[in-house]
Design a protein around this motif. Sequence first.
Motif, PDB file in Angstrom:
ATOM      1  N   GLY A  85      65.904 -64.856  43.716  1.00  0.00           N
ATOM      2  CA  GLY A  85      66.803 -65.995  43.626  1.00  0.00           C
ATOM      3  C   GLY A  85      66.235 -67.268  44.229  1.00  0.00           C
ATOM      4  O   GLY A  85      65.310 -67.236  45.049  1.00  0.00           O
ATOM      5  N   ALA A  86      66.805 -68.395  43.810  1.00  0.00           N
ATOM      6  CA  ALA A  86      66.316 -69.708  44.254  1.00  0.00           C
ATOM      7  C   ALA A  86      66.443 -69.871  45.762  1.00  0.00           C
ATOM      8  O   ALA A  86      65.598 -70.512  46.395  1.00  0.00           O
ATOM      9  N   CYS A  87      67.500 -69.314  46.363  1.00  0.00           N
ATOM     10  CA  CYS A  87      67.689 -69.485  47.806  1.00  0.00           C
ATOM     11  C   CYS A  87      66.584 -68.796  48.603  1.00  0.00           C
ATOM     12  O   CYS A  87      66.070 -69.352  49.573  1.00  0.00           O
ATOM     13  N   ALA A  88      66.233 -67.576  48.202  1.00  0.00           N
ATOM     14  CA  ALA A  88      65.179 -66.851  48.913  1.00  0.00           C
ATOM     15  C   ALA A  88      63.820 -67.491  48.709  1.00  0.00           C
ATOM     16  O   ALA A  88      62.936 -67.387  49.566  1.00  0.00           O
ATOM     17  N   ILE A  89      63.637 -68.168  47.572  1.00  0.00           N
ATOM     18  CA  ILE A  89      62.349 -68.775  47.257  1.00  0.00           C
ATOM     19  C   ILE A  89      62.183 -70.130  47.934  1.00  0.00           C
ATOM     20  O   ILE A  89      61.143 -70.425  48.536  1.00  0.00           O
ATOM     21  N   SER A  90      63.225 -70.983  47.849  1.00  0.00           N
ATOM     22  CA  SER A  90      63.054 -72.363  48.333  1.00  0.00           C
ATOM     23  C   SER A  90      64.283 -72.944  49.016  1.00  0.00           C
ATOM     24  O   SER A  90      64.266 -74.104  49.394  1.00  0.00           O
ATOM     25  N   GLY A  91      65.325 -72.167  49.197  1.00  0.00           N
ATOM     26  CA  GLY A  91      66.552 -72.710  49.766  1.00  0.00           C
ATOM     27  C   GLY A  91      67.610 -72.982  48.725  1.00  0.00           C
ATOM     28  O   GLY A  91      68.783 -73.135  49.052  1.00  0.00           O
ATOM     29  N   GLY A  92      67.207 -73.073  47.458  1.00  0.00           N
ATOM     30  CA  GLY A  92      68.146 -73.239  46.359  1.00  0.00           C
ATOM     31  C   GLY A  92      69.011 -74.477  46.494  1.00  0.00           C
ATOM     32  O   GLY A  92      68.546 -75.526  46.963  1.00  0.00           O
ATOM     33  N   PRO A  93      70.287 -74.405  46.125  1.00  0.00           N
ATOM     34  CA  PRO A  93      71.163 -75.568  46.212  1.00  0.00           C
ATOM     35  C   PRO A  93      71.449 -76.002  47.642  1.00  0.00           C
ATOM     36  O   PRO A  93      72.001 -77.080  47.861  1.00  0.00           O
ATOM     37  N   PHE A  94      71.087 -75.158  48.609  1.00  0.00           N
ATOM     38  CA  PHE A  94      71.310 -75.493  50.024  1.00  0.00           C
ATOM     39  C   PHE A  94      70.028 -75.970  50.699  1.00  0.00           C
ATOM     40  O   PHE A  94      69.938 -75.983  51.931  1.00  0.00           O
ATOM     41  N   LYS A  95      69.047 -76.347  49.907  1.00  0.00           N
ATOM     42  CA  LYS A  95      67.722 -76.703  50.433  1.00  0.00           C
ATOM     43  C   LYS A  95      67.785 -77.797  51.491  1.00  0.00           C
ATOM     44  O   LYS A  95      67.034 -77.787  52.460  1.00  0.00           O
ATOM     45  N   GLN A  96      68.666 -78.779  51.289  1.00  0.00           N
ATOM     46  CA  GLN A  96      68.753 -79.895  52.227  1.00  0.00           C
ATOM     47  C   GLN A  96      69.675 -79.603  53.411  1.00  0.00           C
ATOM     48  O   GLN A  96      69.875 -80.470  54.258  1.00  0.00           O
ATOM     49  N   GLY A  97      70.238 -78.416  53.444  1.00  0.00           N
ATOM     50  CA  GLY A  97      71.118 -78.081  54.559  1.00  0.00           C
ATOM     51  C   GLY A  97      70.330 -77.856  55.843  1.00  0.00           C
ATOM     52  O   GLY A  97      69.220 -77.330  55.833  1.00  0.00           O
ATOM     53  N   TYR A  98      70.926 -78.220  56.952  1.00  0.00           N
ATOM     54  CA  TYR A  98      70.242 -78.102  58.243  1.00  0.00           C
ATOM     55  C   TYR A  98      70.110 -76.652  58.684  1.00  0.00           C
ATOM     56  O   TYR A  98      69.268 -76.329  59.527  1.00  0.00           O
ATOM     57  N   ASN A  99      70.938 -75.764  58.122  1.00  0.00           N
ATOM     58  CA  ASN A  99      70.990 -74.385  58.611  1.00  0.00           C
ATOM     59  C   ASN A  99      70.323 -73.377  57.686  1.00  0.00           C
ATOM     60  O   ASN A  99      70.389 -72.181  57.942  1.00  0.00           O
ATOM     61  N   VAL A 100      69.675 -73.820  56.606  1.00  0.00           N
ATOM     62  CA  VAL A 100      69.114 -72.901  55.613  1.00  0.00           C
ATOM     63  C   VAL A 100      67.595 -72.958  55.636  1.00  0.00           C
ATOM     64  O   VAL A 100      66.998 -74.048  55.652  1.00  0.00           O
ATOM     65  N   LEU A 101      66.982 -71.778  55.631  1.00  0.00           N
ATOM     66  CA  LEU A 101      65.521 -71.696  55.588  1.00  0.00           C
ATOM     67  C   LEU A 101      65.036 -72.008  54.177  1.00  0.00           C
ATOM     68  O   LEU A 101      65.574 -71.492  53.203  1.00  0.00           O
ATOM     69  N   LYS A 102      64.038 -72.835  54.071  1.00  0.00           N
ATOM     70  CA  LYS A 102      63.539 -73.264  52.753  1.00  0.00           C
ATOM     71  C   LYS A 102      62.475 -72.297  52.238  1.00  0.00           C
ATOM     72  O   LYS A 102      61.335 -72.666  52.000  1.00  0.00           O
ATOM     73  N   GLY A 103      62.870 -71.049  52.086  1.00  0.00           N
ATOM     74  CA  GLY A 103      61.955 -70.049  51.545  1.00  0.00           C
ATOM     75  C   GLY A 103      61.549 -69.036  52.591  1.00  0.00           C
ATOM     76  O   GLY A 103      61.065 -69.400  53.664  1.00  0.00           O
ATOM     77  N   ILE A 104      61.722 -67.747  52.273  1.00  0.00           N
ATOM     78  CA  ILE A 104      61.361 -66.701  53.229  1.00  0.00           C
ATOM     79  C   ILE A 104      59.854 -66.587  53.376  1.00  0.00           C
ATOM     80  O   ILE A 104      59.355 -66.033  54.360  1.00  0.00           O
TER      81      ILE A 104
END
Length: 215
Positions: free
Chosen positions: A105-124
């Motif tokens: 999924g996009a979140c695990a790869i790059s943060g997805g739609p939450f990429k600009q969020g302060y609390n989300v990792l931008k890719g595992i």
Amino acid sequence: MMDEALKQELRKQGIVATTLQELYNWGRRNSLWPLNFGLACCAIEMIATTMARYDLARFGAEVFRPSPRQADLMIVAGTITKKMAPQVVRLYNQMPEPKYVIAMGACAISGGPFKQGYNVLKGIDRYIPVDIYIPGCPPRPEALIDGFMALQRKIEGQTITGEGRPDFMKDEPSCDFVVPEFAAHDLLPTSNQGVWEAPQLVNITTAEKPGTVKA
């Protein structure tokens, strides 16, 4: 190396000829044990992949293990928050070699739609190595099966000798990956430099064009 046509002819006669490398990779390819955990909505698609309609067990991944010490495949299915990132790295470090990672999924790869969020990792892949990337938000079960088959082909092509052999078969002792810790404003380290390094961004509005002459 035996000729492939000769191998086929021997199989017709009931004789199977193979190499240690082929036998070793065949066993690993068809007995992957995924770690039984999910992070967000992609985990629902991962669960669906194991159900009767898609039946991931057909590909040798029937046993989802609740313990990382008994699993060799981590499917990172969903958003990785910075609060969860240290735990994911700890789970990966506890898995025995050889081990593999699928970023689902996009979140695990790059943060997805939450990429600009302060609390989300931008890719595992900032902290652990990823073998297969499956894009989508969320990817369908067919996409996970396709990624799983791509991982099987990767395992099948690995050599057990020479420079191209996997890291776990080399003489150097394997080391654990750095588990990030919470600091005042972010995780430290912000990324595992041995796995991922941020590209250098260039501001095209101020960068010099080739062939220009300074005044």
